[in-house]
Design a protein around this motif. Structure first.
Motif, PDB file in Angstrom:
ATOM      1  N   ARG A  70       0.420  -1.462   0.577  1.00  0.00           N
ATOM      2  CA  ARG A  70      -0.455   0.257  -0.182  1.00  0.00           C
ATOM      3  C   ARG A  70       1.019   1.496  -0.081  1.00  0.00           C
ATOM      4  O   ARG A  70       1.725   1.228   0.901  1.00  0.00           O
ATOM      5  CB  ARG A  70      -1.080   0.319   0.851  1.00  0.00           C
ATOM      6  N   LEU A  71       0.580   2.284  -0.966  1.00  0.00           N
ATOM      7  CA  LEU A  71       1.037   3.256  -0.933  1.00  0.00           C
ATOM      8  C   LEU A  71       0.549   4.382   0.448  1.00  0.00           C
ATOM      9  O   LEU A  71       0.205   4.139   0.534  1.00  0.00           O
ATOM     10  CB  LEU A  71       0.915   4.354  -2.024  1.00  0.00           C
ATOM     11  N   MET A 107      -7.058   4.346  -1.488  1.00  0.00           N
ATOM     12  CA  MET A 107      -6.152   3.285  -1.473  1.00  0.00           C
ATOM     13  C   MET A 107      -5.463   2.655  -2.511  1.00  0.00           C
ATOM     14  O   MET A 107      -5.362   1.291  -2.264  1.00  0.00           O
ATOM     15  CB  MET A 107      -7.058   1.487  -0.296  1.00  0.00           C
ATOM     16  N   PRO A 108      -4.425   3.570  -2.778  1.00  0.00           N
ATOM     17  CA  PRO A 108      -3.491   2.899  -3.936  1.00  0.00           C
ATOM     18  C   PRO A 108      -2.987   2.614  -3.150  1.00  0.00           C
ATOM     19  O   PRO A 108      -2.145   2.292  -2.043  1.00  0.00           O
ATOM     20  CB  PRO A 108      -2.696   4.837  -4.284  1.00  0.00           C
ATOM     21  N   ALA A 197       4.588   0.987   1.624  1.00  0.00           N
ATOM     22  CA  ALA A 197       5.120   0.816   0.998  1.00  0.00           C
ATOM     23  C   ALA A 197       6.519   1.863   1.384  1.00  0.00           C
ATOM     24  O   ALA A 197       6.159   2.639   1.679  1.00  0.00           O
ATOM     25  CB  ALA A 197       5.248   1.353  -0.403  1.00  0.00           C
ATOM     26  N   PRO A 198       8.144   1.244   1.692  1.00  0.00           N
ATOM     27  CA  PRO A 198       9.206   1.886   1.972  1.00  0.00           C
ATOM     28  C   PRO A 198       9.282   3.157   1.172  1.00  0.00           C
ATOM     29  O   PRO A 198      10.418   3.108   0.316  1.00  0.00           O
ATOM     30  CB  PRO A 198      10.427   1.105   2.180  1.00  0.00           C
ATOM     31  N   THR A 199       8.552   4.262   1.294  1.00  0.00           N
ATOM     32  CA  THR A 199       9.114   5.450   0.014  1.00  0.00           C
ATOM     33  C   THR A 199       9.461   6.381   1.520  1.00  0.00           C
ATOM     34  O   THR A 199       9.632   6.515   1.826  1.00  0.00           O
ATOM     35  CB  THR A 199       7.340   5.562  -0.650  1.00  0.00           C
ATOM     36  N   GLY A 446      -3.898  -1.534 -12.431  1.00  0.00           N
ATOM     37  CA  GLY A 446      -5.023  -2.314 -10.833  1.00  0.00           C
ATOM     38  C   GLY A 446      -4.327  -1.683  -9.800  1.00  0.00           C
ATOM     39  O   GLY A 446      -4.898  -2.594  -9.064  1.00  0.00           O
ATOM     40  N   HIS A 447      -3.196  -0.710  -9.492  1.00  0.00           N
ATOM     41  CA  HIS A 447      -3.225  -0.841  -8.557  1.00  0.00           C
ATOM     42  C   HIS A 447      -3.891   0.884  -8.127  1.00  0.00           C
ATOM     43  O   HIS A 447      -3.852   0.907  -6.970  1.00  0.00           O
ATOM     44  CB  HIS A 447      -1.067  -0.347  -7.773  1.00  0.00           C
TER      45      HIS A 447
END
Length: 843
Positions: A70-71, A107-108, A197-199, A446-447
């Motif tokens: 998840r972003l 919920m991207p 996500a580790p961003t 699709g994300h």
């Protein structure tokens, strides 16, 4: 709770180097996937060649990973504000704050691509030291036991491998904490505790150690029934963490049992990992462990296999059975396989094991997703299996540094490297920019990743921010133009829009912006007199550009030459010409002088026909247009303008009535004025918006304006936005070659739809289904009244500045006051709306 067996292989971490209990040392990298989506086959073959170079140079035991996560909403908002001074842009700050709830509801997600390569083995003493540290009471490992010389040796080995692979995938070393994040993601895959996500928002530090949580892996989910008499044979793993027993993760491992016997065509039939995207309610990761053999070893092995088959055929020579036919078939296939390697000397043989990990919050959701994937792959003639008893072993394969297990070999497949390259596992359907305002969501991947359009940041990346839009009436073109205009305004820029609508939709929209200026060319309050509008240096030339086409004069004709001489700097100074009215009066005075030539009489007659009709050019009492306002709307609805056909057909253009010539001249003057104002280094971004593209692309002056914005806008913080119904006619020249960002909304006419997709860069011979998708499945009008449902509005195809082609959905402003101003018009509720209210967001 504890593991039944030790599945976490990490003993110590130093940067992106991982030291395992087995003594193996690996290096892990982020991989930048290559643009794929709807690109042309020739581009896709380039992607395949990059993968071929990758696979032929990877060492045995390498691991390729595609991890879904998840972003973080905060991360998306952080990208929205990059380079923006929110203290100076309060309107945009309000937009970003309002975006939080909408993005959270969408919920991207994203997919993170990783590559792990073995780079050596630790020394015996090093392994012993690490083992001793691990057997201690702490799970935090001190990597200082590894010497700097050893670290440099491993780093040099990794760099040597990366150098052979090339820079196509832009590998970046992962931080040490990535291993901990990856472990926690695997333990919580698809469940409530799955980490973001580790961003940027959760930047991973470069620690030298990691703390790995413990968990129990219950294969078969036997603990779900306290009185189970026999073990479960359901291919599912229940993962429970001691501190999170209330939210277990149910996971199932799939692996290909067989691929199509006849092969998989590329492109379009071999990219089997793309099927995984777009699964709802579950998280799907994939991993692929590979090893290779060079062609010479393969040929030697084939000779030995052929000899054995020959011996078997000799032994069965007198036997009447199907076995003889089977052996003959094997000999034929082996011969074809051998010939492939003889013809292609640079080939290698790839042995690969693929694991697809599906995780969800319940066993039912997970197994439903597994069965759905099996059905999808069945259509591709790929049989997927979920082997009972090997679930935990296959689960462990996705962890970098995991030691080789029997299951890895049991479910391996062998292919030539060029066929494996057709899988193109490291590809993406992402479109848009890395930062900037969110204009929509990605539907192709699709994300539902947000589509960023950094229109004001493009210049910093040496890219053009200009964009063009096409689509039928009511498809969302005007809505999108207004969206981009208001975003530019809110981020501290300025825009000028030409409003051709009879209802004045841009005027109505501009009224919601403080200090906006609205100009009606038929009832002017400002002057477009080029002699007053532009600097003395260029005023004469700009006036000639306007007056010669207006009066239907050639610059080399007698009358054309006469007025050209008057508008030189010398002529302007000599006759004291400061305005168009001055010019007219000077020509009349020269006409009345004794012995004057007939050219001045001709000029006076021609100018006399327009002087009284165009106060916007000839009234010296009107103040000249000053493009200093943040928002300027020029209404041209009362002007008669030529059609695109009249502009491009010589005999029709020569017969244009005076009213259409006047309209064209004023339309062009507005564009030229915007060019002079916005393509100046004033530190402020300027956007010129034109909803009638052919007036900017089919005339000489308009084409020059379009070209200047497209070529030089990135140097001067400026862009042009154009809209049209038919790109084949209107988007020619600079608009076709130099405008990189292209958007195609619904187009039900077949010819116009085909023109739109070809302008976008789609090869319809290879992807004919996209034509029906644009005509029938893009914001389709349905139901009574043929209205587009709210949740389907704004669907479009797009091509970004990097030539990536995708499909998305435009979102309106998150602020409801801005959304209302853009959507509504004085006479309708906005049939062309493209907004997506937060309450109607659905995945």
């Amino acid at each position: 709770m504890a593991f039944e067996r030790e599945l976490q292989p990490t003993a110590a971490i130093r940067g992106n180097l991982q030291f395992t209990h087995s003594g193996l040392v690996t290096a892990t990298y982020f991989i930048n996937p290559l643009g794929y989506g709807l690109r042309k086959p020739s581009d896709k073959f380039d992607v395949k060649m990059a993968h071929h170079s990758l696979i032929t140079n990877l060492p045995n035991g390498s691991l390729l990973l595609g991890v879904q996560a998840r972003l973080n909403t905060i991360d998306v908002l952080t990208k929205m504000v990059e380079g923006i001074d929110l203290d100076e842009c309060e309107d945009y700050a309000d937009e970003v704050v309002a975006s939080y709830e909408r993005i959270r509801l969408i919920m991207p997600q994203t997919r993170i691509y990783l590559l792990t390569i073995p780079v050596g083995t630790a020394s015996t003493s090093g392994v012993s030291a690490l083992s001793r540290m691990w057997r201690g009471s702490t799970t935090t490992i001190d990597a200082t036991a590894v010497s700097r010389a050893e670290l440099d040796q491993y780093a040099d080995k990794a760099q040597e491998i990366l150098s052979r692979i090339g820079s196509d995938f832009d590998p970046v070393p992962v931080p040490a904490a990535l291993f901990q994040w990856l472990w926690e993601h695997y333990l919580s895959r698809g469940a409530a505790g799955d980490p973001f996500a580790p961003t940027q928002a959760e930047a991973l530090d470069d620690a030298t150690a990691a703390v790995f949580r413990s968990a129990a892996l219950d294969e078969g989910a036997n603990t779900d029934r306290s009185h189970r008499l026999r073990p479960s044979f359901i291919p599912v793993i229940k993962l429970v963490q001691p501190d999170y027993e209330f939210m277990p993760s149910y996971q199932s491992m799939l692996t290909p049992h067989s691929f199509p016997y006849a092969g998989m065509a590329f492109p379009g039939g071999s990219e089997f990992l793309n099927v995984l995207d777009g699964m709802s309610e579950v998280t799907v990761d994939w991993g692929m462990r590979i090893s290779t053999r060079p062609a010479d070893q393969v040929l030697k092995g084939n000779e030995l296999s052929l000899r054995r088959l020959g011996e078997q055929m000799d032994q069965r020579d007198q036997e009447v059975s199907f076995a003889q036919n089977t052996l003959a078939s094997k000999v034929r296939m082996l011969g074809e396989y051998n010939q492939h390697f003889e013809v292609n000397g640079g080939e290698s043989e790839v042995s690969f094991t693929t694991v697809i990990a599906v995780g969800g919050p319940t066993r039912e959701i997970t197994m439903d997703a597994v069965n759905s994937l099996k059905r999808k792959y069945k259509r591709f003639q790929i049989e997927m299996t979920t082997p009972v008893g090997a679930q935990v072993d296959l689960w462990s394969m996705l962890m970098p540094g995991s030691p080789r297990r029997r299951a890895f070999d049991d479910f391996a497949h062998i292919l030539p490297s060029d066929m494996w390259a057709g899988f193109v596992p490291f590809n993406t359907s992402q479109v848009g920019d890395d930062s900037g305002p969110v204009i929509g969501v990605n539907l192709l991947s699709g994300h539902f990743e947000p589509i960023h359009f950094g229109i004001m940041e493009a210049a910093l990346h040496d890219l053009s921010a200009s964009f063009a839009v096409t689509g039928e009436l009511g498809s969302g073109k005007s809505y999108f133009l207004k969206l981009m205009a208001v975003l530019v305004h809110d981020m501290g820029g300025q825009f000028l829009a030409i409003d051709r609508s009879q209802v004045g939709e841009w005027e109505h929209f501009a009224r919601s912006i403080d200090n906006a200026v609205v100009i009606d060319l038929a009832n002017p309050t400002v002057s477009l007199d080029p002699l007053r509008l532009f600097d003395d240096r260029i005023a004469g030339e700009r006036t000639l550009d306007t007056i010669l086409p207006l009066l239907d004069l050639s610059p080399t004709s007698g009358s054309g030459a006469a007025i050209s001489n008057l508008l030189t700097p010398k002529g302007i100074a000599e006759h004291g010409i400061r305005s168009m009215l001055d010019l007219f009066q000077v020509i009349c005075r020269l006409r009345d002088q004794p012995g004057s030539t007939e050219e001045y009489a001709d000029l006076a007659a021609r100018l006399g026909t327009v002087a009284n009709r165009m106060p916007v050019l000839f009234d010296p009492k009107l103040p000249p247009l000053s493009l200093t306002a943040a928002a300027t709307v020029v209404r041209s609805h009362h002007l008669a303008l030529p059609t695109a056909e009249e502009l491009v057909t010589p005999h029709l253009y020569n017969r244009l009535p005076l009213t259409k010539r006047l309209g064209t001249a004023l339309y062009e003057l507005v564009g030229v004025a915007a060019r002079e104002a916005f393509l100046a280094d004033n530190g402020r971004f300027g956007l010129l918006v034109g909803d009638e593209a052919h007036h900017f692309t089919q005339t000489q002056v308009g084409s020059a304006v379009t070209s200047d914005f497209s070529r030089d806008g990135r140097k001067h913080l400026a862009a042009i936005g154009l809209a049209s119904h038919d790109p084949a006619t209107d988007f020619q020249g600079a608009a076709h070659n130099l405008i990189p960002n292209r958007f195609v909304f619904r187009q039900r006419d077949e010819t116009l739809a085909r023109n739109s997709l070809e302008w976008l860069g789609v090869d319809l011979e290879q992807a004919p289904f996209l034509l029906s998708m644009l005509r029938e499945e893009t914001s389709p009008p349905v139901g009574p009244g043929r209205q587009v449902p709210e949740e389907r509005r704004g669907e479009m195809f797009m091509r970004d500045a990097l030539n990536r082609i995708g499909r998305g959905k435009i979102l309106g402003p998150a602020r409801y006051d801005r959304a209302a101003a853009i959507t509504s018009t004085p006479s309708s509720g906005g049939g062309g709306r493209a907004e997506l209210p937060a309450r109607q967001v659905a995945r």
